[in-house]
Design a protein around this motif. Structure first.
Motif, mmCIF file in Angstrom:
data_model
loop_
_atom_site.group_PDB
_atom_site.id
_atom_site.type_symbol
_atom_site.label_atom_id
_atom_site.label_comp_id
_atom_site.label_asym_id
_atom_site.label_seq_id
_atom_site.Cartn_x
_atom_site.Cartn_y
_atom_site.Cartn_z
ATOM 1 N N THR A 143 10.079 8.522 2.384
ATOM 2 C CA THR A 143 9.532 7.166 2.411
ATOM 3 C C THR A 143 9.274 6.718 0.977
ATOM 4 O OG1 THR A 143 8.459 7.529 4.547
ATOM 5 C CG2 THR A 143 7.655 5.696 3.203
ATOM 6 N N VAL A 144 9.910 5.580 0.588
ATOM 7 C CA VAL A 144 9.759 5.064 -0.776
ATOM 8 C C VAL A 144 8.590 4.092 -0.812
ATOM 9 C CG1 VAL A 144 10.834 3.690 -2.595
ATOM 10 C CG2 VAL A 144 12.191 5.360 -1.330
ATOM 11 N N SER A 145 7.712 4.289 -1.777
ATOM 12 C CA SER A 145 6.585 3.374 -1.977
ATOM 13 C C SER A 145 6.688 2.788 -3.378
ATOM 14 C CB SER A 145 5.255 4.115 -1.815
ATOM 15 O OG SER A 145 4.166 3.249 -2.130
ATOM 16 N N ALA A 146 6.880 1.475 -3.472
ATOM 17 C CA ALA A 146 7.029 0.819 -4.767
ATOM 18 C C ALA A 146 5.667 0.681 -5.441
ATOM 19 C CB ALA A 146 7.680 -0.548 -4.595
ATOM 20 N N PHE B 73 6.687 11.331 0.672
ATOM 21 C CA PHE B 73 6.188 10.061 0.150
ATOM 22 C C PHE B 73 6.582 9.964 -1.317
ATOM 23 C CE2 PHE B 73 2.874 7.534 -1.946
ATOM 24 C CZ PHE B 73 2.896 6.385 -1.178
ATOM 25 N N LEU B 74 7.470 9.016 -1.653
ATOM 26 C CA LEU B 74 8.048 8.946 -3.001
ATOM 27 C C LEU B 74 7.499 7.738 -3.760
ATOM 28 C CD1 LEU B 74 10.215 10.422 -4.743
ATOM 29 C CD2 LEU B 74 11.835 8.693 -3.967
ATOM 30 N N PRO B 75 6.550 7.946 -4.700
ATOM 31 C CA PRO B 75 6.040 6.820 -5.501
ATOM 32 C C PRO B 75 7.099 6.402 -6.517
ATOM 33 C CG PRO B 75 5.096 8.874 -6.286
ATOM 34 C CD PRO B 75 5.938 9.227 -5.086
ATOM 35 N N MET B 76 7.505 5.165 -6.465
ATOM 36 C CA MET B 76 8.675 4.739 -7.227
ATOM 37 C C MET B 76 8.390 3.465 -8.025
ATOM 38 S SD MET B 76 12.375 3.688 -5.681
ATOM 39 C CE MET B 76 13.492 2.616 -6.594
#
Length: 306
Positions: free
Chosen positions: A215-218, A186-189
């Motif tokens: 998984t990218v999370s904006a 889970f990638l906080p971006m």
């Protein structure tokens, strides 16, 4: 009332005679006498008392000496101001930088222009589409923008002329405490809007190369790299930023690069102008910048052949 006529009259007042006034005005006495008659004929009044020897001004004109001197001084100042303004306009030049380059590149450009004798420089900032619109509408003389290695000029055809100034790298960065966030699925971006250039670079060149299962999370979205930098420094997420922009922050330890586990992307820095006839001054500036402006190359980006 012409400025030179006022100065002629003041020369008679200061010299005390037509002969001395002619010397002050760098004229022969006969030429100055003709000038005096032209002044009187144009005004429609007798200004000089020819009954006296030497010829001098009529008493009523002598009484206007303070007003004449004040008017002469103000007109000379105005003429100098207008000439200076005209010279500055002739040498005025404007350029626009892509937002991500405004902070890192525009100071170097202005410094190079100053060294070249440029008297007035207007600096604008915008996304890549705005930079191109500024160029097309001729609001600026040239633009400085990013491009991907191997990409053609910003538009098809021969509408633009480009010069490569240097290279950069779009790298993933985070605070030291946020470094561990790159190791999870889970990638906080902090992301760019999809319509801006760096957002397109991420979608086209970086997103397909993210580790499998990521998984990218904006967390936040902004088109401004400086705003994105501040958001990253708060530790809320990871962002892809130009290495030239974050170099100092990596040196002092406030940010770390994490392109050992996440992909980075080489970028080309280009100077762009319209492919059309240029003024002599604009051409000199373009050639000077193309020759003298050496941007600090970062990353491992290969040279661009365009």
């Amino acid at each position: 009332m012409r400025l030179e006529w006022i100065d002629d009259i003041l020369a008679v007042l200061d010299g005390g005679s037509l002969a001395r006034a002619a010397e002050r005005r760098l004229l022969t006495q006969s030429a100055f006498t003709r000038r005096v008659r032209i002044i009187e004929d144009s005004i429609g009044a007798t200004l000089f008392d020819r009954r006296r020897k030497p010829v001098t001004l009529m008493p009523g004109v002598q009484a206007l000496e303070p007003e004449l001197r004040d008017l002469s001084a103000r007109l000379h100042t105005l003429r100098h101001t207008m000439k200076t303004a005209s010279d500055q306009t002739a040498k005025s030049l404007g350029f626009v930088c892509q937002h991500a380059l405004t902070t890192t590149v525009s100071p170097q450009v202005v410094l190079a222009l100053t060294a070249n004798g440029q008297t007035s420089t207007r600096v604008r900032s915008g996304n890549q589409d705005e930079c191109l619109m500024h160029l097309i509408s001729k609001q600026v003389d040239f633009a400085i923008m990013y491009a991907l290695p191997g990409d053609e000029t910003p538009e098809p055809g021969n509408a633009f002329e480009t010069v490569t100034l240097g290279t950069d790298m779009l790298i993933p960065v985070a605070t030291p405490n946020g470094r561990t966030k790159a190791d999870v699925a889970f990638l906080p971006m902090i992301s760019y809007p999809p319509e801006v250039f760096l957002g397109q670079v991420f979608a086209r060149m970086i997103n397909p190369r993210l580790p499998k299962g990521t998984t990218v999370s904006a967390i936040a979205e902004t088109a401004l790299t400086l705003a994105m930098l501040q958001l990253v420094l708060t530790g809320i997420g990871i962002a892809w930023l130009p290495q030239s922009l974050v170099g100092d922050h990596m040196s002092n330890g406030s940010l770390v690069r994490i392109d050992d586990v996440l992909p980075s992307q080489p970028l080309i820095i280009r100077m762009v102008r319209l492919s059309e006839a240029q003024s002599e001054h604009a051409e000199q500036v373009w050639q000077h910048l193309a020759k003298q402006l050496q941007l600090r190359t970062v990353g491992d980006c290969p040279p661009d052949a365009t």
